[in-house]
Write an enzyme that holds these catalytic residues in place. Sequence first.
Site, PDB file in Angstrom:
ATOM      1  N   ASP A  66      33.919   3.355 -10.547  1.00 49.08           N
ATOM      2  CA  ASP A  66      34.529   2.500  -9.586  1.00 49.08           C
ATOM      3  C   ASP A  66      36.178   2.323  -9.851  1.00 49.08           C
ATOM      4  O   ASP A  66      36.868   1.956 -10.845  1.00 49.08           O
ATOM      5  CB  ASP A  66      34.151   0.902  -9.592  1.00 49.08           C
ATOM      6  CG  ASP A  66      34.779  -0.107  -8.885  1.00 49.08           C
ATOM      7  OD1 ASP A  66      34.349  -0.178  -7.490  1.00 49.08           O
ATOM      8  OD2 ASP A  66      35.758  -0.661  -9.427  1.00 49.08           O
ATOM      9  N   TYR A 103      44.630  -0.223  -8.245  1.00 48.90           N
ATOM     10  CA  TYR A 103      44.710   0.029  -9.612  1.00 48.90           C
ATOM     11  C   TYR A 103      45.827   0.639 -10.080  1.00 48.90           C
ATOM     12  O   TYR A 103      46.156   0.598 -11.224  1.00 48.90           O
ATOM     13  CB  TYR A 103      43.748   0.403 -10.046  1.00 48.90           C
ATOM     14  CG  TYR A 103      42.384  -0.416  -9.642  1.00 48.90           C
ATOM     15  CD1 TYR A 103      42.472  -1.810  -9.000  1.00 48.90           C
ATOM     16  CD2 TYR A 103      41.007  -0.198  -9.777  1.00 48.90           C
ATOM     17  CE1 TYR A 103      41.280  -2.468  -8.681  1.00 48.90           C
ATOM     18  CE2 TYR A 103      39.735  -0.812  -9.522  1.00 48.90           C
ATOM     19  CZ  TYR A 103      39.948  -2.053  -8.866  1.00 48.90           C
ATOM     20  OH  TYR A 103      39.014  -2.980  -8.516  1.00 48.90           O
ATOM     21  N   LYS A 144      38.622   2.003  -2.803  1.00 53.10           N
ATOM     22  CA  LYS A 144      39.036   1.039  -1.937  1.00 53.10           C
ATOM     23  C   LYS A 144      40.376   0.945  -1.116  1.00 53.10           C
ATOM     24  O   LYS A 144      41.398   1.528  -1.520  1.00 53.10           O
ATOM     25  CB  LYS A 144      39.056  -0.556  -2.651  1.00 53.10           C
ATOM     26  CG  LYS A 144      37.717  -0.633  -3.447  1.00 53.10           C
ATOM     27  CD  LYS A 144      38.053  -1.906  -4.433  1.00 53.10           C
ATOM     28  CE  LYS A 144      36.899  -2.086  -5.397  1.00 53.10           C
ATOM     29  NZ  LYS A 144      37.152  -1.181  -6.661  1.00 53.10           N
ATOM     30  N   HIS A 156      39.306  -3.643   0.272  1.00 58.70           N
ATOM     31  CA  HIS A 156      39.579  -4.432  -1.147  1.00 58.70           C
ATOM     32  C   HIS A 156      39.556  -5.817  -0.860  1.00 58.70           C
ATOM     33  O   HIS A 156      38.733  -6.692  -1.581  1.00 58.70           O
ATOM     34  CB  HIS A 156      40.789  -4.014  -1.624  1.00 58.70           C
ATOM     35  CG  HIS A 156      40.849  -3.905  -3.085  1.00 58.70           C
ATOM     36  ND1 HIS A 156      41.359  -3.002  -3.835  1.00 58.70           N
ATOM     37  CD2 HIS A 156      40.436  -4.844  -4.033  1.00 58.70           C
ATOM     38  CE1 HIS A 156      41.343  -3.381  -5.201  1.00 58.70           C
ATOM     39  NE2 HIS A 156      40.783  -4.376  -5.131  1.00 58.70           N
TER      40      HIS A 156
END
Length: 311
Positions: free
Chosen positions: A45, A50, A79, A110
Amino acid sequence: MANKTFKLNTGQDIPAIGLGTWQSAPGQVKTAVSYALKVGYRLVDGAYCYGNEDEVGEGLKEAFESGVVKREDVFVVSKVWATYNTRVELGLDKSLKSLGLDYVDLFLVHWPLLMNPEGNDDKFPKLPNGERDIIRDYNHVDTWKQMEKLLATGKTKAIGVSNYSKRYLEQLLPHATVIPAVNQIENHPSLPQQEIVDLCKEKGIHIMAYSPLGSTGGPMFEAEPVVKVAEKHSVTPAAVLLSYHIPRGSTVLAKSVTPDRIKENLHSLIDLDDEDMKLLNGYSDNLVKEGKVKRYVYPPFGVQFGFPDKL
């Protein structure tokens, strides 16, 4: 248990446990992903926000080239970030480039808000007063309509949402021609979010749980029912908190960059019996009644997302 899967409403099989990459330190993500696939993980994931999808991609490439696993056997999640919610295909293209992939298995919204796509930062644009630059009249349903169009491109096999409350799902579903395959939410005995879990189950939306240990440092390790169940099965509290999601029918994301911990998380899953779940659910029910549920992940967007604990 490490090989257990669930069936999505798309017909895809999704692993019951995956490797999470949020907040994983730079320089360690490539090795973590590659090692995780080597020891048996089949779900990774990630997300554009990120800031480490390049490393995730390097880890995937290393694992594929070594022959440890084939691309079609790994369930890859990404996402679309909130500054791209009016440009979702561009957001997906950016992630695919970083990941070095032609497609992802699942692409999620997200957060259901729009931060200024023309703001002063690609991910976290701010106003002069320091607050996040958010477009207040944005309708998250418009993003979902763009998400639905992605399926025809072949760049993602499934679409879903993340951080959606019951209220937001109820706003979305009447306008959806494609029901989300997944809702990824913070979920653990201290934040059961049962109203969301129940609605998703009714609508055929699979729950993917993040922050299953509560947060950094495992603040739930000392919760009395967790300790009691751990002692009963001679396992760690972490094993109980990860295993908790399986009888709930949910996928759980275990986050670590430490090889031993990555391996332990995967192979520590156990079958919790009805008595175990009754104890853990009773703990959750009491927290809900007393208004003491604990949400560990709630960015300062200044938006009311409809979660009962944040009203």
